[in-house]
Design a protein around this motif. Structure first.
Motif, short mmCIF file in Angstrom:
data_model
loop_
_atom_site.label_atom_id
_atom_site.label_comp_id
_atom_site.label_asym_id
_atom_site.label_seq_id
_atom_site.Cartn_x
_atom_site.Cartn_y
_atom_site.Cartn_z
N ARG A 1 54.86 108.45 119.28
CA ARG A 1 53.70 107.77 119.87
C ARG A 1 53.60 106.39 119.23
O ARG A 1 53.32 106.26 118.03
N VAL A 2 53.82 105.37 120.01
CA VAL A 2 53.76 104.00 119.51
C VAL A 2 52.32 103.53 119.68
O VAL A 2 51.91 103.09 120.75
N LEU A 3 51.54 103.63 118.60
CA LEU A 3 50.11 103.30 118.65
C LEU A 3 49.81 101.95 118.02
O LEU A 3 48.75 101.38 118.29
N SER A 4 50.68 101.45 117.16
CA SER A 4 50.46 100.15 116.51
C SER A 4 51.78 99.38 116.51
O SER A 4 52.85 99.94 116.78
N ARG A 5 51.69 98.10 116.17
CA ARG A 5 52.88 97.26 116.18
C ARG A 5 53.87 97.64 115.09
O ARG A 5 55.07 97.36 115.22
N ASP A 6 53.42 98.27 114.02
CA ASP A 6 54.35 98.71 112.99
C ASP A 6 55.34 99.74 113.52
O ASP A 6 56.47 99.84 113.03
N ASP A 7 54.91 100.51 114.52
CA ASP A 7 55.81 101.52 115.08
C ASP A 7 56.99 100.91 115.81
O ASP A 7 57.99 101.61 116.07
N LYS B 1 53.20 90.20 114.94
CA LYS B 1 52.26 89.40 115.72
C LYS B 1 50.90 90.10 115.80
O LYS B 1 50.82 91.32 115.87
N ASP B 2 49.87 89.29 115.81
CA ASP B 2 48.51 89.80 115.90
C ASP B 2 48.04 89.68 117.34
O ASP B 2 47.29 88.77 117.72
N ALA B 3 48.51 90.60 118.16
CA ALA B 3 48.17 90.58 119.59
C ALA B 3 47.91 92.00 120.03
O ALA B 3 48.48 92.96 119.49
N PRO B 4 47.04 92.18 121.03
CA PRO B 4 46.77 93.55 121.52
C PRO B 4 48.02 94.15 122.12
O PRO B 4 48.85 93.46 122.71
N MET B 5 48.16 95.47 121.98
CA MET B 5 49.34 96.17 122.49
C MET B 5 48.93 97.46 123.15
O MET B 5 48.11 98.21 122.62
N ARG C 1 41.67 106.71 122.19
CA ARG C 1 41.67 105.28 122.06
C ARG C 1 42.69 104.85 121.02
O ARG C 1 43.04 105.58 120.11
N ARG C 2 43.19 103.64 121.17
CA ARG C 2 44.18 103.14 120.22
C ARG C 2 43.56 103.08 118.83
O ARG C 2 42.48 102.57 118.62
N GLY C 3 44.32 103.64 117.88
CA GLY C 3 43.85 103.62 116.50
C GLY C 3 42.82 104.69 116.21
O GLY C 3 42.00 104.53 115.33
#
Length: 492
Positions: free
Chosen positions: A100-106, A201-205, A401-403
């Motif tokens: 599950r890719v929930l954040s940019r670190d993933d 990057k600090d952008a919504p995903m 929800r994300r996060g």
């Protein structure tokens, strides 16, 4: 010998960095050339016909296995190609990795895809079929997909506008994840800079799921910290006959044994006459795609329990699969509650039969599954926990929800239960007493298992439809009903 031929990839990186400090030396010995971690071979470029260079690296990926990384580049035309091949044997079972890719670190998770692996992203309705092997990251895979899909878009726009629009939707969705436009906005000096990683990057995903299915078992997606990673899951499965044929493990022209007797009428005449080694075939229709399929039914006698019927459906057209278990005995007069204290991984191998009327509970993680969840299943305790994890992670993930920290915390607890990091309790509550959990000490009592019987409440009987069911004296009612229908009528 394995460590010498296939050193870990981090060791190769350190040795390569050390050799980079000696680039100014003009003379090197043959022994040093042989010890280089990356071997270079002149190869013919298939695009322009000139000579290029193929670099081979034998390395070992931590927590995975040995691989051969190949990279080709032609200086004449600029063509380059990167592939990966497995250096080990085909595994006994296939594997499915779900992340599950929930954040940019993933996006930094490493991906090893063999030539037989298939990648699926359900949120984008995208499936990448088996092709050449790759060693990349989730971000690298997304960039390669955008590049491949964009190549023929101008032609698709002319030939098939509907396909063009659908593919362009996927491309636009992936570009939002990569957020390369942010680099263009920040670059006001006009200097050419290397693009930043999407994970920086600090952008919504938009959250999405990556599922890697490999029947050879030679693919891998990296987990974070440990296999208890709540966003990561691995499942193994037995290969089908066609998958074994595709992998070259069996002869496709080998004559098969005669199929089992496909006599549905004979199976319905007397269930007691069904032999345990006989499989019955019932023709039907796939509920997913509508194609004709067969449902297989087999009678199984579970020791110290009762006889059950296992039914399996598998559609070769769309891949739909379904397995159900039905009890072969009479309705029990009382319900049954089974409580097991799981103390080690050996308990995960216990056979379990969970009927449709059975609920499952694990109090330590506040998990409660109502009756009907997952349907009827005959598997192991480990298998039922895997199914619970997959069902919850897939369904809850789409609504979470994300996060969502609580969601991730719960999945982490469920992963800890699957690995038996600490003792936990499994409770099976079946009002019809059609569920079973293997007793490892049978016929003696199991010290870790408690079995209780109880009287069903009126509400439970009403929900099961037992209050309106009459099993005694129904012959008299049938005669009375028949008499009413045959009574003569008077004419005026």
């Amino acid at each position: 010998m394995s460590q010498k031929l296939f050193p870990e990839i981090r060791t190769v990186a350190d040795e390569t960095e050390k050799r980079a400090d000696k680039e100014n030396e003009t003379v090197e010995s043959t022994a040093e050339d042989d010890d280089r971690p990356v071997q270079e071979i002149e190869s013919l470029c298939m695009r322009c016909g000139e000579q290029g260079v193929t670099r081979l690296l034998l390395t070992s990926i931590p927590f995975f296995r040995e691989v051969v990384v190949m990279s080709f580049r032609c200086e004449s035309c600029g063509f380059q190609n990167n592939e990966i091949q497995q250096a080990g044997e085909i595994r006994p079972e296939g594997t499915v990795y779900t992340v599950r890719v929930l954040s940019r670190d993933d996006l930094n998770r490493q991906v090893v895809k063999s030539a037989t692996g298939t990648i699926e992203i359900p949120e984008f309705e995208l499936t990448i079929p088996a092709s050449h092997g790759q060693l990349t990251t989730i971000e690298g895979f997304i960039r390669d997909t955008v590049s491949d899909l964009s190549a023929d878009q101008p032609l698709r726009r002319i030939q098939n506008e509907a396909a063009y629009k659908k593919i362009q939707t996927i491309i636009d969705g992936f570009k939002e994840i990569l957020a390369d436009e942010d680099d263009e906005d920040e670059d006001t000096t006009g200097e050419v800079k290397a693009p930043r990683r999407a994970s920086e990057k600090d952008a919504p995903m938009r959250p999405f799921t990556v599922r890697l299915d490999d029947p050879s078992g030679n693919s891998f997606i990296e987990f974070v910290d440990s296999m208890a990673d709540p966003k990561w899951n691995m499942r193994t499965y037995h290969r089908t006959k066609q998958q074994n044929i595709d992998l070259g493990l069996i002869n496709p022209y080998e004559e098969e044994a005669p199929p089992p007797r496909a006599d549905a009428q004979g199976a319905g005449e007397n269930a007691e006459g069904v032999e345990n080694d006989e499989i019955f075939i019932f023709p039907g229709t796939c509920s997913s795609c509508g194609h004709a399929i067969n449902t297989l039914m087999k009678k199984v006698n579970i020791p110290y329990f009762k006889e059950v019927f296992i039914m399996s459906t598998n559609c070769d057209k769309c891949g739909y699969r379904d397995n159900e278990v039905k009890s072969g005995g009479a309705i029990s007069l009382r319900g049954k509650r089974i409580t097991l204290k799981v103390e080690d991984s050996e308990d995960l191998s216990r056979d379990i039969l969970k009927s449709e009327s059975c609920g499952l509970e694990i109090p330590e993680i506040e998990l409660v599954l109502q009756a009907g969840t997952l349907g009827g299943r005959f598997t192991t305790l480990e298998g039922i926990l895997d199914q619970v994890y997959e069902e919850l992670s897939e369904k809850v993930f789409t609504d979470a929800r994300r996060g969502d920290d609580k969601f991730e915390e719960f999945l982490g607890k469920l992963k800890a239960v699957k690995s038996v990091d600490q003792p936990f309790t499994v409770i099976l509550d079946d009002p019809l007493a059609n569920s079973y959990l293997q007793n490892l000490y049978a016929p003696d009592p199991d010290p870790n298992m408690k079995i209780e019987t109880y009287d069903r409440t009126w509400e439970q009987n009403e929900e099961l439809g037992l209050n309106d069911m009459k099993v005694e004296g129904y012959e008299e009612d049938a005669v009375k009903e028949s008499g009413k229908q045959e009574a003569p009528t008077t004419q005026s």
